[in-house]
Scaffold this active site. Structure first.
Site, short mmCIF file in Angstrom:
data_model
loop_
_atom_site.label_atom_id
_atom_site.label_comp_id
_atom_site.label_asym_id
_atom_site.label_seq_id
_atom_site.Cartn_x
_atom_site.Cartn_y
_atom_site.Cartn_z
N TRP A 153 8.97 29.40 26.80
CA TRP A 153 7.97 29.72 27.82
C TRP A 153 6.54 29.80 27.30
CZ3 TRP A 153 9.22 28.97 32.64
CH2 TRP A 153 10.54 29.19 33.07
N TYR A 181 11.45 32.68 21.57
CA TYR A 181 12.07 32.43 22.86
C TYR A 181 11.06 31.65 23.69
CZ TYR A 181 14.48 33.44 27.26
OH TYR A 181 15.15 33.34 28.45
#
Length: 762
Positions: A114, A112
């Site tokens: 970031w 995921y």
């Protein structure tokens, strides 16, 4: 220190220049073009060389000696440090075994985003490209931030980009808007952050001098920017939809709505009007009805409706409101309210989604897509909505609903995660720990010993952005940043590209994955492809060598017409990509799914009765870091109370529990417990407590519940339920919980998360 030693780089919270002193101390300066640099840059120096850095490949002892298989030992066992060849050989062997025995669908390519503002060393892209070269993987869709809206908005206005990429700038709002009505408020702390980075933080300054009246609707006073025209409406948490419907009912019954706009640019307004009047259920959604739910006086509601209709009004809904049960409803009802005012598509009017949620919403930078790594094609069709990771691992073969489809969870045997930390993002962490015990193998690439790394079988040490070269930019960034390498890698850390290239070499796909390029050669290739496209459009963009030497370049001034403004000007020539070509206040498509938790138009759906305690917990985004990133940094650590994450509590609620400012408190409900540091504050509504997300998960034995654990550090996701927003989106609903808070009277346990787990040599 002379200027020639400063090297450019970027983070999700801003571009900067960095250098090191003779003793190795990292120095950071904000980008010179940034008018309001983020204080989060202060976390960098203390983070990149922290003792929790993963320094060598490490393997959980039980997996190394006993082989792959489900286990409850993940998160508790020591790790054995090994050489790179050993770790890569073992992981390649398990990837091949899983493909051979169970098929590629049994691999979850978790990552995921970031991890980095860099576009090449974007961990999620690297991992997905790699798995596409070996036959594919079970993927995830959408995100935790606004995943509910990502499913709803394409049905209602055709896309999320119609709002996120085409939001009016703060300058436009300052020039044209008379009144901003902000459901969820406009929290300035979030304006530090943008996915991919942001060079010029313009939103913070705009909020300080908005120049327009503002009604900020939130249980938290710090969701309201300071200013003479700002009013705080401390609404009861989770009741924004009732207020929106009460305002809409007032507009309808007083004739202040714009029927011409509804007829030209919308479909389903008559269905929505019937619902407001109570045609089917006998309940008029009046201001009086709304007042009884949301705690705002009916007279004030009617007066606000009049103000909204009297001038140019922007209605905005924060992303936080859709991270709740029935999270589709505040977004859809807010859009319907704006449609009734008839100002959608006008400068500074209409509807916004995400002002105050992310720095690039309201930014006036060009809309230039930065260079990106091609991912290839995933042959595996199986996927999950991103917030259903624990359900996936715990319930193979179980069916579930999603956006009109009936899907089945595949049987995942190997989890491969890079650049993300589900033990920050996900809810009910005790359940997630059980879920992580089910696969045969869990492989994690990590810079630090986060909870996700501690729950892995194999941990590859990854470099930080400061330890490699990259190109950085956000989706609405003013600059493209040449991210120079500033530091040598810690220990034996490698970038994800090198790790995956090593696996690809062992699996016979090295050429397909790397295309024969080094990381630097990829940067040149991606940049020159990107440059060629812009030059073909008539823009002057320098070659890579000039860009790299300069350290950045100003993005070409590329603009696109907003779809909602185009719809307003001529609905027949500029239809939206919805079934009707209009804004769908009633969606026949959603209605046909038959979901009772998300019917075909905006409705008030009370949250299910929740166990847990009398206090309403809001688990919002932290002001001192990005998610869990930087939690070991100076800015984050300075805000701790007795080393724990601070929890804000109203003086009335604190007094009732004999809690004083600075006390260590135990926060608990039926799902779990954590320790936190009390901050007594009138900036929260009575009955509400606020514990931000992102404190590194530190499970330790709970003295009050023998055999169970608590988080000794203050991660609120031990308290939030792992339930979806609805059957439509299956989005994250982790913003709210119900809890009790009490003084912690026993010994305060030492934190374990601030040091590496037990490590041994092979």
């Amino acid at each position: 220190m002379s200027t020639e030693h400063w090297r450019p780089s970027s983070t999700h919270w801003g571009a900067f220049r960095a250098a090191t002193d003779a003793d190795g101390t990292l120095r950071v300066q904000p980008h010179p073009a940034d008018p309001a640099p983020s204080p989060l840059l202060g976390n960098l120096a203390g983070t990149v060389r922290h003792r929790t850095r993963v320094r060598r490949p490490a393997i959980r002892r039980g997996w190394l000696t006993g082989g792959p298989g489900p286990t409850g030992a993940r998160g508790d066992e020591e790790f054995v440090e090994v050489g790179w060849d050993t770790a890569l050989d073992l992981v390649a062997e398990q990837l091949e075994r899983t493909r051979r025995e169970h098929g590629n669908e049994a691999i979850f390519g978790g990552s995921y985003g970031w991890a980095s503002a860099g576009r090449f060393h974007h961990a999620q892209s690297q991992l997905h490209r790699f798995h596409n070269t070996i036959g594919g993987y079970t993927a995830s869709r959408n995100n935790y931030s606004f995943g509910t809206s990502q499913v709803l908005l394409p049905h209602v206005i055709g896309s999320t980009d119609a709002l996120l990429q085409h939001a009016d700038s703060w300058a436009t709002i300052q020039e044209h808007t008379d009144l901003v009505v902000a459901f969820g408020g406009l929290p300035g702390k979030n304006l530090s952050i943008a996915s991919g980075g942001i060079t010029r933080h313009t939103g913070s300054a705009a909020l300080r001098d908005l120049g327009t009246d503002l009604v900020a609707i939130s249980p938290l006073a710090d969701d309201v920017p300071a200013g003479p025209g700002a009013d705080w409406w401390p609404i009861a948490p989770g009741t924004d939809v009732a207020l929106q419907l009460g305002l809409a009912h007032t507009l309808l019954t007083t004739g202040r709505h714009d029927q011409d706009f509804l007829d030209r640019c919308c479909t389903g307004s008559e269905v929505f009007a019937g619902y407001l009047l109570g045609d089917a259920d006998g309940i008029a959604k009046s201001a009086e009805w709304a007042a009884g739910i949301c705690g705002i006086d009916a007279t004030a509601i009617r007066a606000l409706a009049d103000r909204m209709a009297a001038g140019r009004t922007l209605i905005t809904v924060s992303w936080s409101l859709q991270r709740t049960e029935h999270g589709e409803q505040p977004v859809w009802a807010g859009l319907a309210l704006a449609a009734m005012l008839g100002q959608i598509g006008l400068p500074g009017g209409g509807f916004g989604h995400g002002y105050g949620s992310m720095a690039d919403i309201g930014d006036d930078a060009p809309a230039v897509r930065p260079p990106t790594l091609p991912l290839g094609r995933n042959p595996v069709r199986a996927f999950i909505p991103v917030a259903r990771i624990a359900d996936l691992l715990l319930n193979p073969g179980q069916q579930y609903d999603y956006d009109g489809q009936r899907l089945t969870y595949p049987d995942i045997r190997l989890v491969h995660w890079a650049g993300g930390n589900p033990f920050h993002h996900h809810q009910d962490l005790n359940r997630l720990r059980r879920a992580f015990g089910r696969p045969d193998t869990v492989v994690v690439h990590e810079t630090h010993w986060t909870a996700t790394a501690r729950h892995a079988d194999v941990v590859f040490p990854a470099t930080t952005a400061l330890e490699r070269e990259d190109v950085g930019a956000g989706r609405r960034d003013s600059h493209l940043i040449a991210m120079h390498q500033v530091l040598d890698p810690v220990g034996e850390a490698r970038d994800d590209y090198a790790v995956l290239a090593g696996l690809a070499q062992r699996l016979g796909t090295h050429q397909e994955f790397t295309e024969g390029r080094s990381a630097r050669e990829w940067l040149v290739h991606l940049y020159e492809q990107w440059r060629a496209g812009l030059v073909a459009q008539g823009h002057d963009v320098p070659p890579f060598a000039e860009f790299w030497a300069a350290g950045d370049l100003r993005m070409p001034d590329v603009r696109h017409r907003a779809p909602l403004a185009a719809l307003r000007s001529d609905p027949e020539r500029n239809p939206l990509p919805t079934p009707s070509g209009r804004i769908e206040l009633f969606s026949a498509t959603i209605d046909s799914f038959g979901y009772p938790d998300c019917p075909g138009h905006p409705v008030w759906l009370p949250a299910r009765q929740r166990r847990g305690g009398p206090l309403h917990l809001i688990a919002n985004q932290p002001p001192t870091r990005l998610h869990g990133q930087g939690d070991v940094g100076e800015v984050s650590q300075r805000a701790k109370v007795a080393g724990r994450e601070p929890i804000r509590i109203h003086p009335r609620d604190a007094a009732a529990r004999e809690i004083s400012d600075g006390d260590v408190v135990r926060v608990f409900n039926h799902l779990g417990a954590c320790l936190a540091g009390a901050r007594v504050s009138e900036d929260v509504r009575p009955g509400v407590v606020v514990l931000p997300t992102g404190a590194w998960f530190d499970p330790q034995p709970d003295p009050a519940r023998p055999g169970e654990t608590l988080c000794a550090h203050g991660n609120p996701n031990v308290l939030t339920a792992d339930v979806p927003s609805s059957r439509l989106s299956q989005g994250c609903a982790g913003q709210h919980a119900h809890v009790e808070v009490e003084r912690h009277l026993g010994p305060v346990p030492a934190l374990r998360c601030s040091a590496p787990p037990p490590l041994a040599d092979s």
